[in-house]
Design a protein around this motif. Structure first.
Motif, PDB file in Angstrom:
ATOM      1  N   PHE A   1       0.818  -1.213   0.000  1.00 30.19           N
ATOM      2  CA  PHE A   1       0.000   0.000   0.000  1.00 30.19           C
ATOM      3  C   PHE A   1       0.855   1.267   0.000  1.00 30.19           C
ATOM      4  CE2 PHE A   1      -3.165  -3.099   1.494  1.00 30.19           C
ATOM      5  CZ  PHE A   1      -4.136  -2.861   0.534  1.00 30.19           C
ATOM      6  N   GLY A   2       2.155   1.073  -0.278  1.00 32.53           N
ATOM      7  CA  GLY A   2       3.017   2.227  -0.501  1.00 32.53           C
ATOM      8  C   GLY A   2       3.501   2.912   0.758  1.00 32.53           C
ATOM      9  N   ALA A   3       3.464   2.211   1.900  1.00 34.58           N
ATOM     10  CA  ALA A   3       3.911   2.834   3.144  1.00 34.58           C
ATOM     11  C   ALA A   3       5.430   3.012   3.145  1.00 34.58           C
ATOM     12  CB  ALA A   3       3.490   1.979   4.333  1.00 34.58           C
ATOM     13  N   ASN A   4       5.876   3.982   3.902  1.00 28.52           N
ATOM     14  CA  ASN A   4       7.298   4.227   4.111  1.00 28.52           C
ATOM     15  C   ASN A   4       7.953   3.006   4.772  1.00 28.52           C
ATOM     16  OD1 ASN A   4       9.555   5.233   6.003  1.00 28.52           O
ATOM     17  ND2 ASN A   4       9.234   6.930   4.580  1.00 28.52           N
ATOM     18  N   VAL A   5       9.259   2.825   4.542  1.00 25.70           N
ATOM     19  CA  VAL A   5       9.968   1.656   5.072  1.00 25.70           C
ATOM     20  C   VAL A   5       9.836   1.560   6.601  1.00 25.70           C
ATOM     21  CG1 VAL A   5      12.201   0.511   5.216  1.00 25.70           C
ATOM     22  CG2 VAL A   5      11.592   1.745   3.167  1.00 25.70           C
ATOM     23  N   ILE A   6       9.899   2.720   7.267  1.00 23.25           N
ATOM     24  CA  ILE A   6       9.811   2.710   8.738  1.00 23.25           C
ATOM     25  C   ILE A   6       8.450   2.165   9.185  1.00 23.25           C
ATOM     26  CG2 ILE A   6       9.875   4.164  10.805  1.00 23.25           C
ATOM     27  CD1 ILE A   6      11.668   6.060   9.139  1.00 23.25           C
ATOM     28  N   VAL A   7       7.403   2.562   8.475  1.00 17.71           N
ATOM     29  CA  VAL A   7       6.056   2.082   8.804  1.00 17.71           C
ATOM     30  C   VAL A   7       5.982   0.568   8.593  1.00 17.71           C
ATOM     31  CG1 VAL A   7       3.596   2.337   8.309  1.00 17.71           C
ATOM     32  CG2 VAL A   7       5.116   4.314   8.123  1.00 17.71           C
ATOM     33  N   VAL A   8       6.627   0.091   7.525  1.00 19.20           N
ATOM     34  CA  VAL A   8       6.642  -1.344   7.249  1.00 19.20           C
ATOM     35  C   VAL A   8       7.319  -2.091   8.405  1.00 19.20           C
ATOM     36  CG1 VAL A   8       7.456  -3.142   5.670  1.00 19.20           C
ATOM     37  CG2 VAL A   8       6.686  -0.960   4.758  1.00 19.20           C
ATOM     38  N   VAL A   9       8.456  -1.561   8.849  1.00 15.66           N
ATOM     39  CA  VAL A   9       9.204  -2.200   9.943  1.00 15.66           C
ATOM     40  C   VAL A   9       8.369  -2.222  11.225  1.00 15.66           C
ATOM     41  CG1 VAL A   9      11.219  -1.950  11.452  1.00 15.66           C
ATOM     42  CG2 VAL A   9      11.477  -1.642   8.991  1.00 15.66           C
ATOM     43  N   LEU A  10       7.850  -1.065  11.613  1.00 10.25           N
ATOM     44  CA  LEU A  10       7.080  -0.992  12.862  1.00 10.25           C
ATOM     45  C   LEU A  10       5.794  -1.819  12.778  1.00 10.25           C
ATOM     46  CD1 LEU A  10       7.591   2.789  13.762  1.00 10.25           C
ATOM     47  CD2 LEU A  10       8.802   0.787  14.648  1.00 10.25           C
ATOM     48  N   GLY A  11       5.158  -1.812  11.596  1.00  4.52           N
ATOM     49  CA  GLY A  11       3.928  -2.572  11.408  1.00  4.52           C
ATOM     50  C   GLY A  11       4.148  -4.068  11.584  1.00  4.52           C
ATOM     51  N   ALA A  12       5.233  -4.572  10.977  1.00 10.71           N
ATOM     52  CA  ALA A  12       5.523  -6.008  11.084  1.00 10.71           C
ATOM     53  C   ALA A  12       5.815  -6.383  12.538  1.00 10.71           C
ATOM     54  CB  ALA A  12       6.708  -6.372  10.187  1.00 10.71           C
ATOM     55  N   ILE A  13       6.543  -5.502  13.246  1.00 15.54           N
ATOM     56  CA  ILE A  13       6.833  -5.772  14.666  1.00 15.54           C
ATOM     57  C   ILE A  13       5.535  -5.805  15.465  1.00 15.54           C
ATOM     58  CG2 ILE A  13       7.933  -4.831  16.756  1.00 15.54           C
ATOM     59  CD1 ILE A  13      10.139  -3.716  14.951  1.00 15.54           C
ATOM     60  N   ALA A  14       4.649  -4.848  15.180  1.00 18.05           N
ATOM     61  CA  ALA A  14       3.382  -4.768  15.907  1.00 18.05           C
ATOM     62  C   ALA A  14       2.542  -6.024  15.694  1.00 18.05           C
ATOM     63  CB  ALA A  14       2.610  -3.526  15.463  1.00 18.05           C
ATOM     64  N   VAL A  15       2.430  -6.466  14.424  1.00 17.32           N
ATOM     65  CA  VAL A  15       1.628  -7.654  14.112  1.00 17.32           C
ATOM     66  C   VAL A  15       2.167  -8.874  14.867  1.00 17.32           C
ATOM     67  CG1 VAL A  15       1.037  -9.292  12.269  1.00 17.32           C
ATOM     68  CG2 VAL A  15       0.802  -6.839  11.876  1.00 17.32           C
ATOM     69  N   LEU A  16       3.489  -9.035  14.868  1.00 20.15           N
ATOM     70  CA  LEU A  16       4.069 -10.190  15.536  1.00 20.15           C
ATOM     71  C   LEU A  16       3.955 -10.095  17.061  1.00 20.15           C
ATOM     72  CD1 LEU A  16       7.184 -11.164  13.420  1.00 20.15           C
ATOM     73  CD2 LEU A  16       4.916 -12.188  13.484  1.00 20.15           C
ATOM     74  N   SER A  17       4.006  -8.880  17.594  1.00 23.77           N
ATOM     75  CA  SER A  17       3.815  -8.718  19.043  1.00 23.77           C
ATOM     76  C   SER A  17       2.432  -9.196  19.447  1.00 23.77           C
ATOM     77  CB  SER A  17       3.992  -7.259  19.450  1.00 23.77           C
ATOM     78  OG  SER A  17       5.267  -6.814  19.126  1.00 23.77           O
ATOM     79  N   VAL A  18       1.432  -8.791  18.660  1.00 21.16           N
ATOM     80  CA  VAL A  18       0.062  -9.207  18.938  1.00 21.16           C
ATOM     81  C   VAL A  18      -0.048 -10.725  18.832  1.00 21.16           C
ATOM     82  CG1 VAL A  18      -2.331  -9.078  18.121  1.00 21.16           C
ATOM     83  CG2 VAL A  18      -0.927  -7.015  18.185  1.00 21.16           C
TER      84      VAL A  18
END
Lengths: 243, 103
Positions: B79-96
């Motif tokens: 969806f064209g997110a910035n690399v930082i958003v991709v990194v934080l998003g993946a961490i968040a999903v795995l934390s959950v």
């Protein structure tokens, strides 16, 4: 030309710093874990930080700790480090092609120290040429995170919540995906390149045919050659078949 | 302080720097053949493919962990997110994920 280059220096450096932020985030957990492992392996704080300061290569630092724990000799560890990091030769060669010509060898030799899988990936997927100013900014950001977090990991790594440590292990892979995805859009060639290299590397890894360093070098080379060769032959046959 | 370890670290630093430096010295100002230039331009994308797979699947013993992290990153990046958003998003999903399914 020269005037534009001079004026461009400071923004280039700042742009490099900004591009380095995602690497800094990705490095933090990896370096924290490295610091913690180094402590458990018996390295002092000085040795732990020194390794991050002058080696600055994540995978090989982990492997060195592993081998130290197994009681492996220094020579073997150095040799393994060399084999693991030989892939940087390939990356430097590719980056050299993209580097800004007016930057002298001294500047390039200096920033080549900071070439890692991550700094390379960010610099190489950046459109246009890569200037020394940009590289210095990019590397300074990544390097600071790596060195500082290694020390912090040695100090208090053990007190980080385990769930967070685990979920942060995905950070660098997520960054690679984030860098690759925009280039994949509308470029079939990029998709083929990544997929073919991923397949070869998976086969080499699963079959344990070679060390991970060689495996990355070989799968990258094979994929880059095959895809280029196919495109080259297609183009030779005439424009009608090649899209 | 253990001098063998310090010596080893210095040795590691030297053998790590050489492959990083050498291409800039060897190929300075040299014009590569056209085909080879093409191959070198391909290297970043091929490297990324090899760096991601199979490594991302092996970050935990549970292979779904890596798969989920990769899928989250691909989706966010798509969806064209910035690399930082991709990194934080993946961490968040795995934390959950690891809160609900302990490893």
């Amino acid at each position: 030309m020269a005037v534009t280059a001079l004026e461009g220096e400071a923004p280039q450096f700042r742009q490099g710093l900004q591009s380095g932020v995602s690497i800094a985030i990705g490095y933090a957990p990896v370096a924290l874990t490295y610091g913690l492992l180094a402590k458990t392996t018996g390295l002092t704080m000085t040795e732990t930080v020194l390794m991050s300061l002058i080696v600055f290569a994540g995978a090989s630092q982990y492997i060195a700790l592993n081998l130290l724990a197994l009681g492996t000799g220094a020579f073997e560890i150095i040799l393994t480090t060399f084999i693991v990091n030989i892939r940087h030769f390939l990356m430097s060669t590719a980056l050299n092609e993209k580097s800004y010509e007016e930057d002298g060898l001294l500047k390039k030799a200096t920033y080549s120290f900071g070439l890692t899988d991550e700094t390379f990936s960010v610099a190489a997927t950046k459109p246009g040429t890569v200037t020394a100013g940009y590289m210095f900014g990019l590397i300074l950001m990544a390097y600071s995170s790596w060195v500082i977090c290694s020390g912090l990991g040695h100090l208090f790594g053990a007190s980080l919540p385990k769930t967070l440590q685990e979920s942060m292990s995905v950070a660098l892979y997520a960054m690679f995906i984030g860098l690759l995805a925009p280039s994949m859009k509308g470029a079939k060639k990029v998709i083929y390149l990544a997929v073919v290299a991923a397949c070869f590397n998976s086969v080499f890894t699963v079959t344990e045919a070679m060390s991970s360093g060689w495996s990355i070098v070989l799968s990258t080379l094979i994929s880059s050659f095959i895809i280029e060769f196919i495109e080259y032959t297609k183009r030779k046959k005439g424009g009608s078949s090649g899209e | 302080m253990n001098s063998t370890v310090i010596g080893m670290i210095i040795g590691m630093a030297v053998v790590t720097y050489i492959p990083r430096l050498l291409p800039f010295v060897l190929f300075k100002g040299k014009e590569m053949p056209f085909f080879l230039q093409g191959v070198l331009k391909n290297i970043p994308y091929a490297t990324l493919g090899a760096l991601i797979f199979p490594g991302v699947l092996l970050i935990q013993d549970d292979i779904t962990y890596g798969l989920l992290g990769a899928a989250a990153a691909i989706l966010i990046a798509y969806f064209g997110a910035n690399v930082i958003v991709v990194v934080l998003g993946a961490i968040a999903v795995l934390s959950v994920y690891s809160i609900f399914i302990p490893l």
